[in-house]
Motif scaffolding. Structure first.
Motif, PDB file in Angstrom:
ATOM      1  N   ARG A   4      35.066  35.094  40.098  1.00  0.00           N
ATOM      2  CA  ARG A   4      36.506  35.080  39.864  1.00  0.00           C
ATOM      3  C   ARG A   4      36.987  36.383  39.229  1.00  0.00           C
ATOM      4  O   ARG A   4      36.238  37.097  38.580  1.00  0.00           O
ATOM      5  N   ASP A   5      38.262  36.670  39.443  1.00  0.00           N
ATOM      6  CA  ASP A   5      38.974  37.631  38.601  1.00  0.00           C
ATOM      7  C   ASP A   5      38.335  39.019  38.594  1.00  0.00           C
ATOM      8  O   ASP A   5      38.069  39.585  37.531  1.00  0.00           O
ATOM      9  N   THR A   6      38.072  39.586  39.787  1.00  0.00           N
ATOM     10  CA  THR A   6      37.479  40.919  39.852  1.00  0.00           C
ATOM     11  C   THR A   6      38.371  41.873  40.638  1.00  0.00           C
ATOM     12  O   THR A   6      39.085  41.485  41.561  1.00  0.00           O
ATOM     13  N   PHE A   7      38.303  43.136  40.265  1.00  0.00           N
ATOM     14  CA  PHE A   7      39.055  44.184  40.946  1.00  0.00           C
ATOM     15  C   PHE A   7      38.660  44.253  42.417  1.00  0.00           C
ATOM     16  O   PHE A   7      39.516  44.298  43.312  1.00  0.00           O
ATOM     17  N   ALA A   8      37.358  44.234  42.699  1.00  0.00           N
ATOM     18  CA  ALA A   8      36.889  44.299  44.076  1.00  0.00           C
ATOM     19  C   ALA A   8      37.393  43.107  44.884  1.00  0.00           C
ATOM     20  O   ALA A   8      37.769  43.240  46.057  1.00  0.00           O
ATOM     21  N   GLY A   9      37.394  41.924  44.273  1.00  0.00           N
ATOM     22  CA  GLY A   9      37.888  40.743  44.957  1.00  0.00           C
ATOM     23  C   GLY A   9      39.356  40.864  45.301  1.00  0.00           C
ATOM     24  O   GLY A   9      39.797  40.434  46.380  1.00  0.00           O
ATOM     25  N   ASP A  10      40.147  41.469  44.412  1.00  0.00           N
ATOM     26  CA  ASP A  10      41.579  41.664  44.687  1.00  0.00           C
ATOM     27  C   ASP A  10      41.777  42.629  45.844  1.00  0.00           C
ATOM     28  O   ASP A  10      42.622  42.399  46.723  1.00  0.00           O
ATOM     29  N   LEU A  11      41.008  43.718  45.877  1.00  0.00           N
ATOM     30  CA  LEU A  11      41.125  44.663  46.998  1.00  0.00           C
ATOM     31  C   LEU A  11      40.770  43.977  48.316  1.00  0.00           C
ATOM     32  O   LEU A  11      41.476  44.148  49.323  1.00  0.00           O
ATOM     33  N   LEU A  12      39.692  43.211  48.332  1.00  0.00           N
ATOM     34  CA  LEU A  12      39.283  42.533  49.555  1.00  0.00           C
ATOM     35  C   LEU A  12      40.348  41.549  50.021  1.00  0.00           C
ATOM     36  O   LEU A  12      40.628  41.444  51.226  1.00  0.00           O
ATOM     37  N   ALA A  13      40.971  40.845  49.095  1.00  0.00           N
ATOM     38  CA  ALA A  13      42.014  39.880  49.461  1.00  0.00           C
ATOM     39  C   ALA A  13      43.170  40.579  50.150  1.00  0.00           C
ATOM     40  O   ALA A  13      43.759  40.049  51.109  1.00  0.00           O
ATOM     41  N   ARG A  14      43.509  41.781  49.715  1.00  0.00           N
ATOM     42  CA  ARG A  14      44.591  42.543  50.330  1.00  0.00           C
ATOM     43  C   ARG A  14      44.223  42.990  51.746  1.00  0.00           C
ATOM     44  O   ARG A  14      45.102  43.328  52.540  1.00  0.00           O
ATOM     45  N   LEU A  15      42.936  42.988  52.033  1.00  0.00           N
ATOM     46  CA  LEU A  15      42.443  43.385  53.352  1.00  0.00           C
ATOM     47  C   LEU A  15      42.112  42.178  54.224  1.00  0.00           C
ATOM     48  O   LEU A  15      41.513  42.311  55.284  1.00  0.00           O
ATOM     49  N   GLY A  16      42.487  40.992  53.777  1.00  0.00           N
ATOM     50  CA  GLY A  16      42.289  39.783  54.576  1.00  0.00           C
ATOM     51  C   GLY A  16      40.938  39.131  54.410  1.00  0.00           C
ATOM     52  O   GLY A  16      40.571  38.262  55.201  1.00  0.00           O
ATOM     53  N   VAL A  17      40.186  39.513  53.377  1.00  0.00           N
ATOM     54  CA  VAL A  17      38.864  38.940  53.133  1.00  0.00           C
ATOM     55  C   VAL A  17      38.932  38.046  51.903  1.00  0.00           C
ATOM     56  O   VAL A  17      39.246  38.505  50.797  1.00  0.00           O
ATOM     57  N   VAL A  18      38.653  36.775  52.100  1.00  0.00           N
ATOM     58  CA  VAL A  18      38.711  35.802  51.005  1.00  0.00           C
ATOM     59  C   VAL A  18      37.313  35.639  50.418  1.00  0.00           C
ATOM     60  O   VAL A  18      36.374  35.249  51.132  1.00  0.00           O
ATOM     61  N   ASN A  19      37.167  35.942  49.147  1.00  0.00           N
ATOM     62  CA  ASN A  19      35.889  35.765  48.468  1.00  0.00           C
ATOM     63  C   ASN A  19      35.644  34.275  48.255  1.00  0.00           C
ATOM     64  O   ASN A  19      36.378  33.604  47.518  1.00  0.00           O
ATOM     65  N   LEU A  20      34.620  33.728  48.889  1.00  0.00           N
ATOM     66  CA  LEU A  20      34.354  32.292  48.810  1.00  0.00           C
ATOM     67  C   LEU A  20      33.931  31.848  47.415  1.00  0.00           C
ATOM     68  O   LEU A  20      33.945  30.649  47.123  1.00  0.00           O
ATOM     69  N   TYR A  21      33.565  32.792  46.562  1.00  0.00           N
ATOM     70  CA  TYR A  21      33.215  32.453  45.184  1.00  0.00           C
ATOM     71  C   TYR A  21      34.297  32.934  44.209  1.00  0.00           C
ATOM     72  O   TYR A  21      34.060  33.040  43.006  1.00  0.00           O
ATOM     73  N   GLY A  22      35.483  33.169  44.740  1.00  0.00           N
ATOM     74  CA  GLY A  22      36.572  33.673  43.910  1.00  0.00           C
ATOM     75  C   GLY A  22      37.074  32.701  42.865  1.00  0.00           C
ATOM     76  O   GLY A  22      37.776  33.110  41.935  1.00  0.00           O
TER      77      GLY A  22
END
Length: 239
Positions: free
Chosen positions: A149-167
């Motif tokens: 949860r709550d990571t900078f990399a996860g936020d960037l990926l979300a903006r690119l259409g990639v949903v982190n399944l462990y977000g």
């Protein structure tokens, strides 16, 4: 260039200060490899900075990060009478805000052009070409660890259409058994080359049948001048 003497304890911030306020840096960690040829005093690692060496440099400002650096080390620097600016970067917008705080408020320089260019590059990001895709994003193996949860990399990926399944995991970087990662129902696995250096020969083989996107960790985890090129570089890797 006159201004405050700055020591950086974070590779991203070292590059940002060097690019936005050249001449102010007097010290940086052993892990601060950019910009190439940076000629400053090295003061140890991000997790074990040498407090006495930093104090000897008489910096006006030490820049740090709440994730990269340990609280006890920052407390020791404050106890030595040093001013420590601690950043928190868990989203892209937070990165922009904190970079302004470090460079403008901390270093006393004008907001650099590359920061405007980074904002523009991310604002112009087109809609994901492949819709939204679920992914697991390992950051280490032996044992396997992933973005939570709550990571900078996860936020960037979300903006690119990639949903982190462990977000939504309770931990930010949970340890997850490989068989569980394989059974998570991901559409792809995203493998950055830092902190663990995943490569075409080290990582994808653990996820047979699952498309693997090898990405430059600097574009996924660094907040600084790399943010200008990051949208295009990450889109290309994820494609």
């Amino acid at each position: 260039m006159s201004g405050p003497r700055v020591v950086s304890l974070v590779p991203s911030l070292t590059e940002a200060v060097a690019a936005g306020a050249p001449g102010l840096l007097v010290g940086a960690t052993d892990w601060c490899v950019l910009p190439a040829g940076l000629d400053v005093v090295r003061i140890g690692g991000t997790k074990n900075p040498e407090v006495a060496a930093i104090a000897a440099l008489r910096p006006d400002l030490v820049v740090a990060n709440e994730e990269e650096n340990r609280a006890q080390d920052l407390d020791a620097l404050r106890a030595a009478g040093l001013t420590v600016l601690v950043t928190e970067v868990r989203t892209l917008e937070q990165a922009f805000t904190e970079l302004e705080r470090v460079l403008v408020a901390g270093c006393g320089v004008a907001s650099p052009r590359w920061l405007d260019e980074a904002r523009e590059a991310w604002a112009a990001l087109p809609a994901p070409a492949y819709g939204r895709r679920g992914a697991v994003v390992p950051v280490w193996r032996r044992p396997w660890m992933v973005l939570g949860r709550d990571t900078f990399a996860g936020d960037l990926l979300a903006r690119l259409g990639v949903v982190n399944l462990y977000g939504n995991h309770p931990e930010r970087y949970p340890r997850v058994p490989l068989d569980e990662l394989r059974a998570a129902g991901a559409d792809l696995v995203v493998l950055p080359d830092e902190p663990y250096r995943f490569t075409a020969d080290d990582g994808p083989e653990a996820f047979p049948g699952l498309p693997a996107a090898l990405v430059d960790g600097r574009y996924l985890t660094w907040y600084g001048p790399s943010l200008v090129r990051a949208p295009a570089a990450l889109r290309a890797a994820l494609r």
